[in-house]
Design a protein around this motif. Sequence first.
Motif, PDB file in Angstrom:
ATOM      1  N   THR A  50     -13.813  25.341   2.378  1.00  7.69           N
ATOM      2  CA  THR A  50     -14.324  25.966   1.150  1.00  7.69           C
ATOM      3  C   THR A  50     -13.245  26.964   0.739  1.00  7.69           C
ATOM      4  O   THR A  50     -12.136  26.574   0.444  1.00  7.69           O
ATOM      5  CB  THR A  50     -15.687  26.623   1.393  1.00  7.69           C
ATOM      6  OG1 THR A  50     -15.598  27.520   2.525  1.00  7.69           O
ATOM      7  CG2 THR A  50     -16.747  25.573   1.696  1.00  7.69           C
ATOM      8  N   ASP A  51     -13.556  28.255   0.779  1.00  4.46           N
ATOM      9  CA  ASP A  51     -12.493  29.248   0.654  1.00  4.46           C
ATOM     10  C   ASP A  51     -11.837  29.499   2.009  1.00  4.46           C
ATOM     11  O   ASP A  51     -10.793  30.154   2.101  1.00  4.46           O
ATOM     12  CB  ASP A  51     -13.039  30.551   0.073  1.00  4.46           C
ATOM     13  CG  ASP A  51     -14.273  31.050   0.809  1.00  4.46           C
ATOM     14  OD1 ASP A  51     -14.927  30.243   1.506  1.00  4.46           O
ATOM     15  OD2 ASP A  51     -14.587  32.245   0.706  1.00  4.46           O
ATOM     16  N   VAL A  52     -12.470  28.989   3.070  1.00  2.05           N
ATOM     17  CA  VAL A  52     -11.945  29.070   4.432  1.00  2.05           C
ATOM     18  C   VAL A  52     -12.139  27.725   5.120  1.00  2.05           C
ATOM     19  O   VAL A  52     -12.894  26.875   4.661  1.00  2.05           O
ATOM     20  CB  VAL A  52     -12.661  30.173   5.258  1.00  2.05           C
ATOM     21  CG1 VAL A  52     -12.414  31.552   4.653  1.00  2.05           C
ATOM     22  CG2 VAL A  52     -14.155  29.870   5.348  1.00  2.05           C
ATOM     23  N   LEU A  53     -11.454  27.539   6.241  1.00  2.00           N
ATOM     24  CA  LEU A  53     -11.681  26.367   7.081  1.00  2.00           C
ATOM     25  C   LEU A  53     -12.804  26.678   8.063  1.00  2.00           C
ATOM     26  O   LEU A  53     -12.879  27.785   8.606  1.00  2.00           O
ATOM     27  CB  LEU A  53     -10.421  26.012   7.858  1.00  2.00           C
ATOM     28  CG  LEU A  53      -9.215  25.521   7.050  1.00  2.00           C
ATOM     29  CD1 LEU A  53      -8.008  25.332   7.966  1.00  2.00           C
ATOM     30  CD2 LEU A  53      -9.525  24.233   6.323  1.00  2.00           C
ATOM     31  N   PHE A  54     -13.685  25.714   8.292  1.00  2.57           N
ATOM     32  CA  PHE A  54     -14.745  25.921   9.276  1.00  2.57           C
ATOM     33  C   PHE A  54     -15.160  24.592   9.870  1.00  2.57           C
ATOM     34  O   PHE A  54     -14.949  23.528   9.284  1.00  2.57           O
ATOM     35  CB  PHE A  54     -15.950  26.634   8.653  1.00  2.57           C
ATOM     36  CG  PHE A  54     -16.751  25.782   7.698  1.00  2.57           C
ATOM     37  CD1 PHE A  54     -17.887  25.103   8.130  1.00  2.57           C
ATOM     38  CD2 PHE A  54     -16.387  25.665   6.360  1.00  2.57           C
ATOM     39  CE1 PHE A  54     -18.637  24.327   7.265  1.00  2.57           C
ATOM     40  CE2 PHE A  54     -17.127  24.887   5.475  1.00  2.57           C
ATOM     41  CZ  PHE A  54     -18.261  24.221   5.934  1.00  2.57           C
ATOM     42  N   GLU A  55     -15.750  24.631  11.043  1.00  4.35           N
ATOM     43  CA  GLU A  55     -16.243  23.428  11.704  1.00  4.35           C
ATOM     44  C   GLU A  55     -17.728  23.281  11.413  1.00  4.35           C
ATOM     45  O   GLU A  55     -18.495  24.235  11.512  1.00  4.35           O
ATOM     46  CB  GLU A  55     -16.014  23.510  13.213  1.00  4.35           C
ATOM     47  CG  GLU A  55     -16.347  22.217  13.941  1.00  4.35           C
ATOM     48  CD  GLU A  55     -16.053  22.280  15.432  1.00  4.35           C
ATOM     49  OE1 GLU A  55     -16.834  22.948  16.146  1.00  4.35           O
ATOM     50  OE2 GLU A  55     -15.052  21.693  15.869  1.00  4.35           O
ATOM     51  N   GLY A  56     -18.120  22.084  11.045  1.00  3.70           N
ATOM     52  CA  GLY A  56     -19.530  21.852  10.747  1.00  3.70           C
ATOM     53  C   GLY A  56     -19.861  20.379  10.810  1.00  3.70           C
ATOM     54  O   GLY A  56     -18.989  19.540  11.052  1.00  3.70           O
ATOM     55  N   LYS A  57     -21.117  20.061  10.580  1.00  5.65           N
ATOM     56  CA  LYS A  57     -21.528  18.655  10.531  1.00  5.65           C
ATOM     57  C   LYS A  57     -22.529  18.461   9.407  1.00  5.65           C
ATOM     58  O   LYS A  57     -23.346  19.343   9.103  1.00  5.65           O
ATOM     59  CB  LYS A  57     -22.131  18.205  11.861  1.00  5.65           C
ATOM     60  CG  LYS A  57     -23.414  18.881  12.266  1.00  5.65           C
ATOM     61  CD  LYS A  57     -23.923  18.308  13.587  1.00  5.65           C
ATOM     62  CE  LYS A  57     -25.226  18.993  14.017  1.00  5.65           C
ATOM     63  NZ  LYS A  57     -25.749  18.435  15.287  1.00  5.65           N
ATOM     64  N   ILE A  58     -22.434  17.298   8.767  1.00  6.40           N
ATOM     65  CA  ILE A  58     -23.344  16.943   7.675  1.00  6.40           C
ATOM     66  C   ILE A  58     -24.706  16.611   8.264  1.00  6.40           C
ATOM     67  O   ILE A  58     -24.820  15.783   9.172  1.00  6.40           O
ATOM     68  CB  ILE A  58     -22.797  15.749   6.882  1.00  6.40           C
ATOM     69  CG1 ILE A  58     -21.464  16.116   6.228  1.00  6.40           C
ATOM     70  CG2 ILE A  58     -23.804  15.282   5.829  1.00  6.40           C
ATOM     71  CD1 ILE A  58     -20.729  14.936   5.634  1.00  6.40           C
ATOM     72  N   VAL A  59     -25.746  17.258   7.757  1.00  5.22           N
ATOM     73  CA  VAL A  59     -27.093  17.031   8.276  1.00  5.22           C
ATOM     74  C   VAL A  59     -28.035  16.432   7.238  1.00  5.22           C
ATOM     75  O   VAL A  59     -29.143  16.009   7.576  1.00  5.22           O
ATOM     76  CB  VAL A  59     -27.694  18.330   8.849  1.00  5.22           C
ATOM     77  CG1 VAL A  59     -26.917  18.784  10.074  1.00  5.22           C
ATOM     78  CG2 VAL A  59     -27.732  19.446   7.805  1.00  5.22           C
ATOM     79  N   GLY A  60     -27.630  16.392   5.965  1.00  3.20           N
ATOM     80  CA  GLY A  60     -28.514  15.798   4.966  1.00  3.20           C
ATOM     81  C   GLY A  60     -28.139  16.198   3.556  1.00  3.20           C
ATOM     82  O   GLY A  60     -27.030  16.679   3.276  1.00  3.20           O
ATOM     83  N   LEU A  61     -29.078  15.997   2.639  1.00  4.98           N
ATOM     84  CA  LEU A  61     -28.946  16.371   1.237  1.00  4.98           C
ATOM     85  C   LEU A  61     -30.162  17.188   0.835  1.00  4.98           C
ATOM     86  O   LEU A  61     -31.267  16.930   1.318  1.00  4.98           O
ATOM     87  CB  LEU A  61     -28.872  15.134   0.340  1.00  4.98           C
ATOM     88  CG  LEU A  61     -27.779  14.099   0.603  1.00  4.98           C
ATOM     89  CD1 LEU A  61     -28.008  12.893  -0.280  1.00  4.98           C
ATOM     90  CD2 LEU A  61     -26.409  14.694   0.362  1.00  4.98           C
ATOM     91  N   ASP A  62     -29.972  18.156  -0.074  1.00  2.00           N
ATOM     92  CA  ASP A  62     -31.137  18.893  -0.562  1.00  2.00           C
ATOM     93  C   ASP A  62     -31.753  18.135  -1.737  1.00  2.00           C
ATOM     94  O   ASP A  62     -31.315  17.028  -2.093  1.00  2.00           O
ATOM     95  CB  ASP A  62     -30.781  20.338  -0.909  1.00  2.00           C
ATOM     96  CG  ASP A  62     -29.921  20.470  -2.169  1.00  2.00           C
ATOM     97  OD1 ASP A  62     -29.637  19.445  -2.834  1.00  2.00           O
ATOM     98  OD2 ASP A  62     -29.538  21.612  -2.490  1.00  2.00           O
ATOM     99  N   GLN A  63     -32.759  18.716  -2.368  1.00  6.27           N
ATOM    100  CA  GLN A  63     -33.504  18.012  -3.425  1.00  6.27           C
ATOM    101  C   GLN A  63     -32.656  17.730  -4.669  1.00  6.27           C
ATOM    102  O   GLN A  63     -33.034  16.913  -5.509  1.00  6.27           O
ATOM    103  CB  GLN A  63     -34.724  18.849  -3.827  1.00  6.27           C
ATOM    104  CG  GLN A  63     -34.370  20.231  -4.372  1.00  6.27           C
ATOM    105  CD  GLN A  63     -35.591  21.021  -4.764  1.00  6.27           C
ATOM    106  OE1 GLN A  63     -36.559  20.469  -5.287  1.00  6.27           O
ATOM    107  NE2 GLN A  63     -35.564  22.330  -4.522  1.00  6.27           N
ATOM    108  N   PHE A  64     -31.516  18.405  -4.798  1.00  5.27           N
ATOM    109  CA  PHE A  64     -30.650  18.196  -5.961  1.00  5.27           C
ATOM    110  C   PHE A  64     -29.443  17.314  -5.642  1.00  5.27           C
ATOM    111  O   PHE A  64     -28.567  17.137  -6.477  1.00  5.27           O
ATOM    112  CB  PHE A  64     -30.162  19.553  -6.492  1.00  5.27           C
ATOM    113  CG  PHE A  64     -31.287  20.499  -6.827  1.00  5.27           C
ATOM    114  CD1 PHE A  64     -32.122  20.260  -7.903  1.00  5.27           C
ATOM    115  CD2 PHE A  64     -31.518  21.617  -6.043  1.00  5.27           C
ATOM    116  CE1 PHE A  64     -33.168  21.121  -8.203  1.00  5.27           C
ATOM    117  CE2 PHE A  64     -32.553  22.498  -6.337  1.00  5.27           C
ATOM    118  CZ  PHE A  64     -33.385  22.242  -7.416  1.00  5.27           C
ATOM    119  N   GLY A  65     -29.395  16.782  -4.406  1.00  7.13           N
ATOM    120  CA  GLY A  65     -28.289  15.931  -4.022  1.00  7.13           C
ATOM    121  C   GLY A  65     -27.089  16.688  -3.501  1.00  7.13           C
ATOM    122  O   GLY A  65     -26.025  16.101  -3.290  1.00  7.13           O
TER     123      GLY A  65
END
Length: 252
Positions: A215-230
């Motif tokens: 984003t504005d920084v690097l970070f470690e994460g994992k995709i868990v889903g989508l919210d109601q707006f996609g």
Amino acid sequence: MHNLILDTLIIGKPVIHLPTCHSTNTYARNLAAKERVIEGTVIITTEQTAGRGQMGNSWESEPYQNLTLSVILRPTFLKVSDQFYINVAISLGIYNFLHEYLGDALKIKWPNDILCDHYKLGGILIENMLKGKHIDYTIVGMGLNINQQHFKAAPRASSLKLLTGMHHHLEALLPKLLKSLDEVYLRLRQNQLETLKKEYIERLFRWQEKYTFKTDVLFEGKIVGLDQFGRLEVESKDGIRAYNFKEIEFIY
């Protein structure tokens, strides 16, 4: 692209073939704005000279090598707040079509790029024209790399021919693609929203796997889903956050 035999109910009735075209999406939008075009009308060209991608990006496509087309839909049954489900359905339709040739290495990169082995195989541009609280009509543009072997502007691009080692006849592939799109769009019309969303999420590139994002920084994460707006939901050490398109970048 003549004398096509289609086994569809909506998509591809009719197919308009243009030998050359600046942008099938622009042509389709102008056509839909001027007259009451039949839902499912497909505009296809063998030479697109000014193809458009997401956020004003251009789409590189060699003449006579790929599938470049647009579909005019009228999803008036959807609320404006549910318009992301059009993206879900179209992405799944293309995925299901290509899965026969590429198997589980195929992925959908949120929101609507088609990848195989980390290489981009296709892209989608969806333009919704709104009328009050509902969608009046939708132009769905798609470019699928089929037989192209050299990509000047997109080094991480590939094609069905490069991935399978085989030449593919566009006239034979088009009916299969339209059939696959038709099947998923009919499910969308039947209000199978949550089922389609679940299938879409399970086919996402990097779903449930830890990777580096930016984003504005690097970070470690994992995709868990989508919210109601996609929006894409990514879990990190700071919790779960939802991101709009272009707010987050995948780091390869």
